[in-house]
Design a protein around this motif. Structure first.
Motif, mmCIF file in Angstrom:
data_model
loop_
_atom_site.group_PDB
_atom_site.id
_atom_site.type_symbol
_atom_site.label_atom_id
_atom_site.label_comp_id
_atom_site.label_asym_id
_atom_site.label_seq_id
_atom_site.Cartn_x
_atom_site.Cartn_y
_atom_site.Cartn_z
ATOM 1 N N ARG A 2 0.811 -1.217 0.000
ATOM 2 C CA ARG A 2 0.000 0.000 0.000
ATOM 3 C C ARG A 2 0.844 1.268 0.000
ATOM 4 N N ASP A 6 1.720 4.383 -7.674
ATOM 5 C CA ASP A 6 1.029 3.733 -8.793
ATOM 6 C C ASP A 6 2.027 3.209 -9.818
ATOM 7 N N ARG A 55 -7.718 2.350 -5.638
ATOM 8 C CA ARG A 55 -7.215 3.704 -5.867
ATOM 9 C C ARG A 55 -7.995 4.414 -6.970
ATOM 10 N N SER A 59 -10.229 7.794 -6.301
ATOM 11 C CA SER A 59 -9.912 9.035 -7.014
ATOM 12 C C SER A 59 -11.090 9.494 -7.864
#
Length: 61
Positions: A2, A6, A55, A59
């Motif tokens: 984590r 990215d 993620r 986002s």
């Protein structure tokens, strides 16, 4: 995992997919040394894809 960015996750995913490909060939030719590694790689790929999905969803909000 984590704490990785990215880009790092994408790189890891590419490496793991390459390794999974190589492991499949080793299994087909009966040269696989550690059969348990196939399972580990598949699970790591799933973990990374799960994180990427989380993620993206967070986002998008």
């Amino acid at each position: 995992m984590r704490v990785k960015t990215d880009d790092q996750l994408t790189d890891d995913l590419g490496n793991l997919k390459r390794e999974a490909f190589n492991l499949r060939f080793q299994a087909a030719t009966s040269q696989l040394e550690k059969p348990s590694r196939v399972k580990e790689v598949r699970r790591d790929i799933a973990r990374i894809k799960t994180l990427q999905g989380e993620r993206q969803r967070s986002s998008a909000k």
